[in-house]
Design a protein around this motif. Structure first.
Motif, mmCIF file in Angstrom:
data_model
loop_
_atom_site.group_PDB
_atom_site.id
_atom_site.type_symbol
_atom_site.label_atom_id
_atom_site.label_comp_id
_atom_site.label_asym_id
_atom_site.label_seq_id
_atom_site.Cartn_x
_atom_site.Cartn_y
_atom_site.Cartn_z
ATOM 1 N N PRO A 167 0.830 -1.204 0.000
ATOM 2 C CA PRO A 167 0.000 0.000 0.000
ATOM 3 C C PRO A 167 0.866 1.256 0.000
ATOM 4 C CG PRO A 167 -0.243 -1.256 2.057
ATOM 5 C CD PRO A 167 0.659 -2.028 1.179
ATOM 6 N N GLY A 168 0.308 2.313 -0.546
ATOM 7 C CA GLY A 168 1.066 3.559 -0.615
ATOM 8 C C GLY A 168 1.846 3.628 -1.921
ATOM 9 N N ASN A 169 2.097 4.818 -2.395
ATOM 10 C CA ASN A 169 2.941 4.974 -3.572
ATOM 11 C C ASN A 169 3.799 6.213 -3.383
ATOM 12 O OD1 ASN A 169 1.636 7.356 -4.526
ATOM 13 N ND2 ASN A 169 -0.033 6.096 -5.291
ATOM 14 N N PRO A 170 4.794 6.382 -4.247
ATOM 15 C CA PRO A 170 5.732 7.488 -4.029
ATOM 16 C C PRO A 170 5.047 8.857 -3.989
ATOM 17 C CG PRO A 170 6.317 6.229 -5.990
ATOM 18 C CD PRO A 170 5.147 5.577 -5.403
ATOM 19 N N MET A 204 1.291 13.302 -11.705
ATOM 20 C CA MET A 204 2.490 12.801 -11.037
ATOM 21 C C MET A 204 2.596 11.294 -11.178
ATOM 22 S SD MET A 204 2.954 15.118 -7.653
ATOM 23 C CE MET A 204 4.333 14.246 -6.939
ATOM 24 N N LEU A 205 1.470 10.626 -11.051
ATOM 25 C CA LEU A 205 1.484 9.175 -11.233
ATOM 26 C C LEU A 205 2.011 8.845 -12.628
ATOM 27 C CD1 LEU A 205 -1.797 7.807 -9.657
ATOM 28 C CD2 LEU A 205 0.534 7.489 -8.869
ATOM 29 N N ARG A 206 1.519 9.601 -13.618
ATOM 30 C CA ARG A 206 1.927 9.343 -14.992
ATOM 31 C C ARG A 206 3.435 9.604 -15.152
ATOM 32 N NH1 ARG A 206 2.840 11.205 -19.581
ATOM 33 N NH2 ARG A 206 2.895 13.366 -18.872
ATOM 34 N N LEU A 207 3.854 10.675 -14.505
ATOM 35 C CA LEU A 207 5.255 11.067 -14.561
ATOM 36 C C LEU A 207 6.163 9.934 -14.079
ATOM 37 C CD1 LEU A 207 6.353 13.913 -15.236
ATOM 38 C CD2 LEU A 207 6.674 14.220 -12.799
ATOM 39 N N TYR A 208 5.725 9.256 -13.031
ATOM 40 C CA TYR A 208 6.522 8.160 -12.486
ATOM 41 C C TYR A 208 6.228 6.846 -13.202
ATOM 42 C CZ TYR A 208 7.834 11.125 -8.564
ATOM 43 O OH TYR A 208 8.348 12.120 -7.779
ATOM 44 N N LEU A 261 3.442 5.270 -13.135
ATOM 45 C CA LEU A 261 2.657 4.402 -12.246
ATOM 46 C C LEU A 261 1.210 4.285 -12.694
ATOM 47 C CD1 LEU A 261 4.076 5.691 -8.869
ATOM 48 C CD2 LEU A 261 4.666 3.615 -10.095
ATOM 49 N N ASP A 262 0.890 4.871 -13.861
ATOM 50 C CA ASP A 262 -0.491 4.788 -14.334
ATOM 51 C C ASP A 262 -0.739 3.462 -15.038
ATOM 52 O OD1 ASP A 262 1.355 5.548 -16.199
ATOM 53 O OD2 ASP A 262 -0.024 6.811 -17.355
ATOM 54 N N LYS A 263 0.330 2.741 -15.324
ATOM 55 C CA LYS A 263 0.158 1.463 -16.029
ATOM 56 C C LYS A 263 0.011 0.323 -15.025
ATOM 57 C CE LYS A 263 3.120 3.144 -19.734
ATOM 58 N NZ LYS A 263 3.766 4.259 -18.967
ATOM 59 N N PRO A 264 -0.602 -0.784 -15.473
ATOM 60 C CA PRO A 264 -0.730 -1.928 -14.554
ATOM 61 C C PRO A 264 0.643 -2.518 -14.206
ATOM 62 C CG PRO A 264 -1.620 -2.435 -16.742
ATOM 63 C CD PRO A 264 -1.260 -0.995 -16.757
ATOM 64 N N ILE A 265 0.691 -3.184 -13.068
ATOM 65 C CA ILE A 265 1.972 -3.670 -12.556
ATOM 66 C C ILE A 265 2.715 -4.602 -13.522
ATOM 67 C CG2 ILE A 265 3.062 -4.968 -10.683
ATOM 68 C CD1 ILE A 265 0.897 -3.849 -8.845
ATOM 69 N N SER A 306 15.729 7.170 -9.860
ATOM 70 C CA SER A 306 15.074 7.175 -8.556
ATOM 71 C C SER A 306 13.895 8.145 -8.560
ATOM 72 C CB SER A 306 16.090 7.602 -7.504
ATOM 73 O OG SER A 306 15.416 8.009 -6.348
ATOM 74 N N PHE A 307 12.791 7.746 -7.933
ATOM 75 C CA PHE A 307 11.635 8.636 -7.825
ATOM 76 C C PHE A 307 11.926 9.798 -6.875
ATOM 77 C CE2 PHE A 307 8.370 5.079 -8.729
ATOM 78 C CZ PHE A 307 8.721 5.133 -10.060
ATOM 79 N N LEU A 308 12.843 9.556 -5.959
ATOM 80 C CA LEU A 308 13.045 10.559 -4.920
ATOM 81 C C LEU A 308 13.872 11.737 -5.400
ATOM 82 C CD1 LEU A 308 13.590 8.582 -1.636
ATOM 83 C CD2 LEU A 308 11.648 9.933 -2.347
ATOM 84 N N ASP A 309 14.977 11.447 -6.092
ATOM 85 C CA ASP A 309 15.819 12.569 -6.513
ATOM 86 C C ASP A 309 16.106 12.555 -8.009
ATOM 87 O OD1 ASP A 309 17.504 10.455 -6.628
ATOM 88 O OD2 ASP A 309 18.804 11.099 -4.994
#
Lengths: 325, 546, 355
Positions: free
Chosen positions: A31-34, A55-59, A61-65, A84-87
């Motif tokens: 659960p949870g995402n960046p 933002m989801l699209r940017l990472y 994360l909009d696509k299925p796993i 890295s998603f963080l930096d």
């Protein structure tokens, strides 16, 4: 031998795939995402629905796993671990700058463990059931029973604060690089003392008991009995025959010990502000930085598999009884 | 010569601000430092509990990055030590009658650390980046969402044109530090090398960043104001709080934020007090318990009020915080004009709580020790992170609830999961805290349109009067009327109790006595201009070890 | 932490097949003073931890109330059944009752519950009132250590139980059936072993929120590979031996062969590895607590208490000492017992050398 090596190398591929697959799904399903994590960190973040989706699209994360996994694999084929998603830095450079710190800490600890555990184990086995064996073993287990974070804090309080003789923050002093080579080296060594001690004392018990066990097996073998019967004294038996044969299982074991040490240092890296991969992995998991988690899992898995492979090859070349079959 | 004269001036200003501060707020318990000639040289050692992720001003999100970036970048406008807005990088600003245009004139001849001039193009570039949907600058974007465009008639003038009247517009400019367009230019913004080696315009320039170890900054000798005193500021990254305190005591750090119990139990010996000045100050922050207004238990405001009455916040303040905490009754910063001090926090009164619960129909009719209504037991889940404070809250609540027949199950969640649940509104009750801004606009957290899964109104609070007041507050420019609006919001929210407003807890920060020129604003020693830029190492210490 | 993984040897040698094997092991074990001390300590710990509710509780062991006699603390030993019988006790406020001078009660030796906070008494050093002092919330450390024993021992036992179940099941299936089953399971084992153990735990914890039960599961499912590998080897070896062939010849089913013949033969080394495993699991729980991912407060666990205490080592030594001692004694006892068991179950070992 060559075919065996090649076949073992070929085996690595499905294993690695398995590891990445399991990791990828575990971490992605958690659960949870960046995006939520970044929101959580900046609690005053106001975020519109569009911005959230963006933002989801940017990472990605909009696509299925499963699709994400395939994309990750494709990138991996070109040795691209993603960013890295963080930096937003390439995962590979994040790992590269931290891996040496972890490797040096673990390497030194491993060497120390071997240096102390093998003689101790051998001696315990030769003096099987002696007072030395029993008490020595118990003392080792007592050491092993102390949680390392607790020992680390106690040592810091004692040597770092009360006595003020050992540094306990990071790998070197602030002014280290203005020092001459000799004092720079000494400074690095001093910084390693406490973390190494904490990382080593636990695996001592493990390895020395293992050596003891395998030595006992060897001692009972016929040729040793023969040697004894022929009147060779104990010490020359030990050094000529037993020791060499004991090394074989120990080599295999080291392959297993390596991943243990790498992960075991997460806590110590945290306490000693050690800039290694343990802390990186910990943060990456907590902040759901998927590319970093995947990159790290992959690289450690490769390291571990290779070291097991090397251990096995050594094993087979040292011990004629084992075939390459 | 010029520098020295100005230096003294700064020192005096600083002392005044500090003593004012002590009289006015009682927040800074620090005595004014003796007026001493600032000495040049030396290194300030600061603490970071966790490494920075980026030093790109547009992308930064954490307080640690803020600590570092404040040395490197100056803001267009900023708050001073008295929380008044003052121009910093700007020479002056002018607001049009209709409040739709703010014209900012930049100071002449401010240079980036690489020698280029700071221009209005940089300002526009920065705002464009903040508003670029492909760049995750969420925390800054919200201030500029009502911005129509930026005009740059010449290189020193930037005109902010707003699409509608927006009361926090001036405040928004205090949240804007330009970054150099010529450095970031066209190449990939998110992965730009300058994100780890920033080119700023502040009193210090970037020297080196060693991942998870140190970030060091060097004095900028071409600063457009008086130069700073210390040669270097080094941030040391020490994640473990106990180890950091040990480092502080052995002189490896000059300051750190300590926890309540460290403050109480480990920083009071003679040795420590000889070496450190213990400062505490109320930052814009408050702790609260959130009641999910859509849950079967908390949709009734009588129940929410009862929960507040059950939670003994006064003794919490005394016992857990040893008095270092203020009760709060509403959603604003206690030191701000928006906070209505005439509203008293609800008392601790279990009897009244029981009465309210009875009134609301929660009665233990089957004698099993738990109240119920319409077949539903009053047993809820209280979510919290692993933080000690959150858990202490949870446990105290659990105890009091048990006494009146309410079952509380404490559910501790890992950080990311926890925020996920809270933001989606999938929880019964939770312990949380808000870090506030200097502007009191709380539309995003209390307006009924801002509910989960997207908005931040995670209790699903809804009150039409509050809604319209919050809408008004965004467009009211008259300070008195705006204050009146937020005082009314305060009162209404206090009556509805979507939160149990618990307290505001000061930050506690021992600072080494070898440091001079420490100014503590109501918001602490860093988050204002000039913050910690003009700290110096007292002369007796400059050449001493560490 | 798997440097502390069970130290079972992959080849434990041939074992006697007579039914008296357990007896032989026990006889040998009894002569090992260290191992017997370990066994004694563990047994004592289990008894004490089971009795924790009657040793440390804010409820009385026995009391008279409204003309009836109750045993509230004793009832905590079997919480569910008792509450169903006496719902009236559920909301009883004992501190109010005690103000009545005529109220008769027998209290537990440590009259505090592990959850009872009293902020007025926080961080008290050990005294006659609080034998082991109090913590940052004024809770009685003695009571928490006693109840924490319950949790910590449980974590060790259940986690290893889970690891054993998975390991034995998969290992025996692989070893017994061989072929494609074996290849698949072996690959799975290999995959699991390549995960640095703590990384895996972290990844799983991101998924399962840290409750006591989940902690046990997490530790369990990350520690089964050694056992599985061992079981597989044993099965491969034993199934080639005569008695298995014989059993099959007379028409015994697979299940019967596994459970009747093969399992009992591999029990001793598995017991050894389980003993070491429990020791390891207790330490892993402590380490997880340090990272804030262990058993959740307010539930007392030794690891959690120790981790909370680390900031106060200078000012409140008792906070770290007692739970630390608990972990230390327990883990040492398990390891020493495991070591003894291993020696005792090694058939090639003659009686202790006289040398």
């Amino acid at each position: 031998m060559l075919t065996y090596t090649l076949r073992r190398l070929a085996y690595l591929v499905p294993t690695l795939l398995g590891i990445t697959l399991v990791t990828f799904f575990i971490i992605s399903l958690a659960p949870g995402n960046p995006v939520d994590f970044i929101r959580g960190e900046t609690m005053s973040a106001r975020i519109s629905p569009e911005a959230y989706d963006e933002m989801l699209r940017l990472y990605g994360l909009d696509k299925p796993i499963p699709v994400r996994y395939v994309i990750w694999l494709k990138r991996l084929a070109t040795l691209d671990f993603g960013k890295s998603f963080l930096d937003h830095r390439p995962v590979i450079s994040k790992i590269k700058e931290r891996l040496p710190a972890t490797l040096i800490l673990n390497g030194v600890s491993l060497l120390l463990t071997i240096a102390f555990a093998i003689p101790f184990g051998l001696f315990s086995a030769v003096r099987h059931h002696s007072r030395f064996d029993k008490i020595g073993g118990t003392v080792l287990y007592m050491l092993y029973s102390l949680p390392e974070f607790w020992v680390a804090i106690m040592l810091i309080m004692l040597f770092g604060v009360k006595l003020d003789i050992l540094p306990f923050i990071g790998m070197e002093s602030l002014d280290a690089r203005q020092l001459s080579f000799g004092s720079y080296f000494l400074d690095r060594v001093l910084h390693m003392v406490l973390p190494t001690v904490c990382l080593t004392y636990g695996s001592l018990a493990f390895l020395s008991r293992f050596v003891r066990g395998s030595t006992l097996e060897v001692i009972r073998q016929d040729y040793i009995r023969t040697a004894r019967a022929k009147g060779l004294d104990d010490s020359s038996i030990v050094y000529k025959h037993v020791f060499k044969n004991t090394l074989i299982p120990v080599v295999t074991l080291l392959g297993i010990l390596l991943p243990a040490l790498i992960s075991g240092s997460i806590i110590l890296e945290y306490i000693f502000s050690w800039p290694g991969v343990g802390a990186l992995y910990f943060d990456a998991v907590l902040s759901r930085d998927y590319p970093t988690v995947m990159g790290l899992s992959f690289i450690t898995a490769v390291l571990v598999l290779l070291s097991t492979l090397v251990a096995d090859l050594l094993y087979t070349s040292v011990d004629p009884r084992v075939s390459y079959e | 010569m010029r520098l020295l004269r100005h230096g003294v001036l700064v020192a005096i200003l600083v002392v005044t601000a500090c003593s004012n501060d002590t009289d006015r707020e009682g927040a800074a318990k620090r005595n004014p430092p003796p007026v001493e000639q600032p000495a040049y040289g030396g290194t300030v050692l600061r603490h970071l509990q966790s490494d920075c992720k980026t030093l790109n001003w547009v992308l930064y999100t954490t307080v640690y990055e803020d600590y570092v970036l404040r040395y490197l970048y100056d803001y267009l406008l900023d708050y001073d030590a008295d929380l008044q807005i003052v121009p910093v990088l700007a020479e002056s600003y002018d607001i049009s009658k209709d409040h739709l245009r703010i014209t900012v004139t930049l100071r002449d001849s401010v240079r980036w650390h690489d020698g280029e001039f700071v221009t209005s193009d940089d300002v526009k570039f920065t705002v464009d980046k903040i508003l670029d949907p492909a760049i995750p600058a969420v925390n800054k974007r919200s201030w500029f969402e009502k911005l129509d465009k930026i005009e740059t008639p010449d290189h020193r003038t930037a005109v902010f044109v707003w699409s509608e009247p927006y009361a926090p517009a001036l405040h928004a400019l205090t949240q804007l530090a330009p970054i150099p367009k010529h450095v970031y230019g066209q190449s990939d913004f998110m992965e730009h090398p300058a994100n780890r080696a920033p080119v700023g315009n502040g009193a210090f320039k970037f020297e080196e960043w060693r991942t998870s170890q140190t970030i060091s900054l060097l004095r900028n000798d071409d600063y457009y104001r008086d130069n700073a005193y210390v040669d270097r500021v080094v941030f040391r990254i020490i994640p473990d709080q106990a180890v950091a305190l040990a480092a502080l005591k052995t002189g490896e750090l000059d300051e750190m934020k300590v926890r309540q119990l460290q403050w109480e139990t480990q920083t009071n010996d003679k040795e420590f007090l000889k070496k450190f000045e213990k400062s505490y100050y109320y930052v814009p922050q408050y702790n609260y318990l959130a009641w999910n207004c859509r849950s079967v238990w908390f949709k009734d405001k009588r129940v929410r009020k009862a929960m507040t009455l059950l939670f003994d916040r006064q003794s919490l303040n005394e016992k857990v915080y040893s008095g270092y905490a203020e009760l709060v009754s509403g959603p604003f910063y206690i030191n701000s004009w928006a906070y209505d001090k005439s509203i008293d926090p609800l008392p601790f009164d279990p009897q009244a709580a029981k009465k309210l619960l009875d009134e609301a129909g929660w009665i233990d009719s089957d004698n099993d020790g738990i109240r119920e209504r319409e077949g539903v037991n009053f047993e809820f889940e209280f979510s919290s992170t692993g933080s000690r404070i959150a858990l202490e809250f949870a446990q105290l609540l659990q105890e009091e609830c048990a006494k009146v027949g309410i079952g509380v199950e404490i559910r501790q969640l890992e950080g990311s999961t926890y925020f996920d649940k809270v933001y989606k509104g999938e929880y019964d009750a939770a312990a949380l805290s808000w870090r506030l801004d200097n502007d009191p606009d709380i539309y995003d957290t209390f307006h009924s349109s801002e509910v989960p899964p997207i908005g931040l109104n995670h209790t699903f609070y809804s009150n039409t009067t509050v809604d319209s007041l919050l809408e008004l507050g965004k467009v009211e420019f008259d300070p008195d009327r705006r204050r009146e609006i937020y005082h009314r919001v305060h009162r209404l929210i206090h009556e509805d109790q979507p939160y149990t407003f618990v307290n505001s807890v000061p930050e506690k920060r021992p600072i080494s006595k070898r440091i001079g020129n420490v100014v503590i604003s109501p918001d602490g020693p860093f988050r204002f201009y000039p913050g910690a830029i003009y700290w110096f190492i007292k002369s007796d210490f400059v050449n001493a070890k560490k | 932490m798997s440097s502390r993984r069970d130290t079972n040897r992959s080849d434990a040698g041939e074992r006697e097949k007579s039914p008296g094997f357990a007896v032989v092991v026990w006889r040998r074990l009894r002569r090992d003073r260290f191992a017997m001390t370990g066994l004694f300590v563990i047994t004592t710990l289990f008894v004490v931890s089971y009795l924790a509710p009657v040793l440390a509780n804010n409820k009385p062991i026995a009391m008279r109330w409204q003309g009836r006699t109750y045993f509230p603390a004793v009832a905590d030993l079997f919480p569910l059944r008792y509450i169903m019988r006496y719902p009236e006790l559920r909301t009883l406020d004992y501190s109010v009752l005690r103000q009545d001078p005529s109220f008769q009660q027998i209290r537990t030796p440590v009259p505090y519950s592990p959850y009872e906070t009293s902020l007025d008494d926080k961080l008290q050093p050990p005294s006659s009132r609080h034998w082991l002092g109090t913590d940052t919330l004024g809770r009685d450390v003695c009571s928490r250590v006693l109840h924490g024993a319950r949790i910590s021992l449980q974590v060790g036992l259940v986690a290893v139980g889970i690891a054993l179940t998975i390991g034995l099941l998969l290992g025996s299936i692989a070893g017994y059936y061989g072929g494609i089953t074996d290849i698949l399971i072996s690959r799975l084992i290999e995959v699991m072993m390549c995960f640095p153990f703590f990384f895996l735990i972290l990844a799983v914890i991101a998924f399962l929120p840290p409750s006591i039960f989940n902690i046990m599961i997490v530790i369990g499912i990350t520690r089964w590979t050694g056992i599985a590998r061992y079981a597989r080897g044993e099965f491969l070896r034993i199934k080639k031996q005569d008695f298995a062939h014989a059993a099959r010849a007379i028409g015994a089913s697979d299940r019967k062969i596994i459970f009747r013949h093969i399992l009992p033969n591999s029990l001793a080394p598995i017991l050894v590895s389980a003993t070491f495993g429990i020791a390891g699991a207790i330490l892993v729980e402590a380490a997880l607590s340090f990272l804030g991912l262990g058993v959740q407060p307010p539930t007392p666990s030794w690891g959690g208490m120790l981790s909370d205490a680390r900031e106060f080592i200078e000012v409140a030594w008792w906070l770290a000492l007692f739970p630390g001692l608990g972990i230390f004694v327990t883990v040492t006892a398990y390891n020493v017992l495991g070591e003894g068991l291993r020696d005792a179950s090694d058939p090639r070992q003659a009686l202790p050398d006289t040398r």
